[in-house]
Design an enzyme around this catalytic site. Structure first.
Site, PDB file in Angstrom:
ATOM      1  N   ASP A  12      41.584  48.366  48.267  1.00 52.67           N
ATOM      2  CA  ASP A  12      41.298  47.650  47.037  1.00 52.67           C
ATOM      3  C   ASP A  12      41.001  48.702  45.969  1.00 52.67           C
ATOM      4  O   ASP A  12      40.792  49.880  46.291  1.00 52.67           O
ATOM      5  CB  ASP A  12      40.092  46.739  47.260  1.00 52.67           C
ATOM      6  CG  ASP A  12      39.576  46.112  45.993  1.00 52.67           C
ATOM      7  OD1 ASP A  12      40.380  45.496  45.275  1.00 52.67           O
ATOM      8  OD2 ASP A  12      38.366  46.240  45.715  1.00 52.67           O
ATOM      9  N   ASP A  14      39.180  48.021  42.192  1.00 51.87           N
ATOM     10  CA  ASP A  14      37.936  47.865  41.438  1.00 51.87           C
ATOM     11  C   ASP A  14      36.742  47.696  42.366  1.00 51.87           C
ATOM     12  O   ASP A  14      36.708  46.790  43.199  1.00 51.87           O
ATOM     13  CB  ASP A  14      38.033  46.660  40.507  1.00 51.87           C
ATOM     14  CG  ASP A  14      38.932  46.925  39.312  1.00 51.87           C
ATOM     15  OD1 ASP A  14      38.985  48.082  38.861  1.00 51.87           O
ATOM     16  OD2 ASP A  14      39.582  45.984  38.836  1.00 51.87           O
ATOM     17  N   GLY A  55      40.863  38.912  35.857  1.00 52.21           N
ATOM     18  CA  GLY A  55      40.272  38.924  34.525  1.00 52.21           C
ATOM     19  C   GLY A  55      40.591  37.689  33.703  1.00 52.21           C
ATOM     20  O   GLY A  55      39.701  37.099  33.077  1.00 52.21           O
ATOM     21  N   LYS A  56      41.846  37.268  33.683  1.00 54.06           N
ATOM     22  CA  LYS A  56      42.216  36.082  32.911  1.00 54.06           C
ATOM     23  C   LYS A  56      41.555  34.837  33.484  1.00 54.06           C
ATOM     24  O   LYS A  56      41.102  33.957  32.737  1.00 54.06           O
ATOM     25  CB  LYS A  56      43.737  35.915  32.890  1.00 54.06           C
ATOM     26  CG  LYS A  56      44.463  36.989  32.096  1.00 54.06           C
ATOM     27  CD  LYS A  56      45.963  36.753  32.110  1.00 54.06           C
ATOM     28  CE  LYS A  56      46.695  37.873  31.397  1.00 54.06           C
ATOM     29  NZ  LYS A  56      48.165  37.670  31.432  1.00 54.06           N
ATOM     30  N   GLU A  57      41.493  34.776  34.804  1.00 52.40           N
ATOM     31  CA  GLU A  57      40.843  33.642  35.457  1.00 52.40           C
ATOM     32  C   GLU A  57      39.359  33.607  35.126  1.00 52.40           C
ATOM     33  O   GLU A  57      38.778  32.531  34.937  1.00 52.40           O
ATOM     34  CB  GLU A  57      41.051  33.728  36.971  1.00 52.40           C
ATOM     35  CG  GLU A  57      42.477  33.480  37.428  1.00 52.40           C
ATOM     36  CD  GLU A  57      43.385  34.693  37.285  1.00 52.40           C
ATOM     37  OE1 GLU A  57      44.576  34.571  37.617  1.00 52.40           O
ATOM     38  OE2 GLU A  57      42.910  35.762  36.824  1.00 52.40           O
ATOM     39  N   ARG A  58      38.753  34.769  35.021  1.00 53.12           N
ATOM     40  CA  ARG A  58      37.326  34.868  34.687  1.00 53.12           C
ATOM     41  C   ARG A  58      37.087  34.367  33.263  1.00 53.12           C
ATOM     42  O   ARG A  58      36.116  33.647  33.005  1.00 53.12           O
ATOM     43  CB  ARG A  58      36.896  36.330  34.824  1.00 53.12           C
ATOM     44  CG  ARG A  58      35.449  36.554  35.190  1.00 53.12           C
ATOM     45  CD  ARG A  58      35.250  37.991  35.633  1.00 53.12           C
ATOM     46  NE  ARG A  58      35.891  38.240  36.921  1.00 53.12           N
ATOM     47  CZ  ARG A  58      36.527  39.372  37.241  1.00 53.12           C
ATOM     48  NH1 ARG A  58      36.607  40.360  36.373  1.00 53.12           N
ATOM     49  NH2 ARG A  58      37.070  39.497  38.428  1.00 53.12           N
ATOM     50  N   THR A 126      45.415  44.965  45.421  1.00 49.51           N
ATOM     51  CA  THR A 126      44.373  44.632  44.453  1.00 49.51           C
ATOM     52  C   THR A 126      44.787  43.464  43.575  1.00 49.51           C
ATOM     53  O   THR A 126      45.976  43.171  43.445  1.00 49.51           O
ATOM     54  CB  THR A 126      44.075  45.858  43.568  1.00 49.51           C
ATOM     55  OG1 THR A 126      43.086  45.529  42.592  1.00 49.51           O
ATOM     56  CG2 THR A 126      45.325  46.329  42.834  1.00 49.51           C
ATOM     57  N   THR A 128      43.830  43.523  40.408  1.00 51.98           N
ATOM     58  CA  THR A 128      43.800  44.065  39.056  1.00 51.98           C
ATOM     59  C   THR A 128      45.216  44.350  38.570  1.00 51.98           C
ATOM     60  O   THR A 128      46.187  44.270  39.325  1.00 51.98           O
ATOM     61  CB  THR A 128      42.918  45.327  38.984  1.00 51.98           C
ATOM     62  OG1 THR A 128      42.551  45.577  37.627  1.00 51.98           O
ATOM     63  CG2 THR A 128      43.637  46.551  39.539  1.00 51.98           C
ATOM     64  N   ASP A 187      35.095  45.952  48.725  1.00 51.88           N
ATOM     65  CA  ASP A 187      33.715  46.048  48.249  1.00 51.88           C
ATOM     66  C   ASP A 187      33.085  44.687  48.011  1.00 51.88           C
ATOM     67  O   ASP A 187      31.903  44.612  47.703  1.00 51.88           O
ATOM     68  CB  ASP A 187      33.667  46.832  46.934  1.00 51.88           C
ATOM     69  CG  ASP A 187      34.245  46.016  45.776  1.00 51.88           C
ATOM     70  OD1 ASP A 187      33.490  45.695  44.836  1.00 51.88           O
ATOM     71  OD2 ASP A 187      35.438  45.667  45.827  1.00 51.88           O
TER      72      ASP A 187
END
Length: 242
Positions: A12, A14, A55-58, A126, A128, A187
């Protein structure tokens, strides 16, 4: 039953290869300020939002939280706004990485180099974006960073975010290896669930944003990869059924 020998490591990005989340949070806030949205993600809020992969989902999740009564007449307009926010955020993150705001976690580069030299195949799995991966690894490893990794699966190739195992299943398919011949490195709980769903034994190195997660079933939970060598990985992998 004879276990498959260890042949590949799947990382992974990030939070695993580098402590990136503080830089990501700052980049989100930069984008929000640039657009005058009046949003501010402090650390406790961001830790909660990290339960949402992507990120977009967040952004979409938070938008629905703060404006639950707003139903845009044009769904495409909302999607385009989220895309624009994310573009600004990605640019801010890339600048931060270039300015040295993010570094690889302890032991990561040494393990990548030693595993590569030992003949293990390396891959990235990942959620990202390709831009974020390239920015981090170009700054941390150098312009030839891609030479280390035979397979890279990311948000552009695996749209179903973790904990869905799509990114790991596609990585295994491209490696041409069974899960039993690989180790994953994660992580977060979502990452661990994705790797486990793909049948991968997983080494977890939590960080400040994920230390509270449940890592039940991980092969090993370590504070970092500092001091971890290929011999350790081979021994842990070989004894995973014991």
């Amino acid at each position: 039953m004879n276990a498959a020998a260890l042949q590949a490591l799947i990382f992974d990005v990030d939070g695993t290869l580098a402590d990136t989340e503080s830089a990501h949070r700052s980049a989100f806030n930069h984008a929000f300020a640039e657009l005058g949205l009046g949003w501010e993600w402090d650390e406790p809020l961001y830790i909660r939002l990290l339960e949402i992969s992507g990120g977009k989902e967040r952004i979409a999740h938070y938008w629905n939280e703060v404006h639950p009564d707003v139903k845009p007449l044009d769904g495409q307009a909302m999607s385009e706004t989220i895309d624009h926010i994310h573009e600004l955020k990605t640019a801010a993150y890339e600048r931060a990485v270039q300015d040295g705001a993010v570094a690889l976690r302890p032991g990561v580069l040494r393990l990548i180099e030693s595993a590569y030299n030992d003949g293990l195949r390396l891959a990235i799995a990942t959620t990202t974006s390709p831009v974020n991966i390239a920015a981090l690894l170009r700054a941390s490893i150098g312009p030839d960073w891609r030479n280390y990794f035979q397979v890279i699966e990311d948000a552009s190739t695996a749209p179903k975010k973790k904990p869905h195992p799509q990114v790991y299943l596609q990585t295994l398919e491209r490696l041409g290896l069974p899960a039993s011949a690989c180790l994953a490195f994660e992580d977060s709980a979502n990452g661990l669930k994705a790797a486990q769903a793909a049948g991968l034994a997983t080494i977890v190195t939590p960080n400040n944003f994920t230390a509270h997660h449940d890592f039940s079933g991980a092969l090993r939970q370590l504070p970092s990869l500092d001091g971890v060598g290929v011999a350790h990985l081979r021994a842990w992998h070989a004894g995973r059924a014991g």
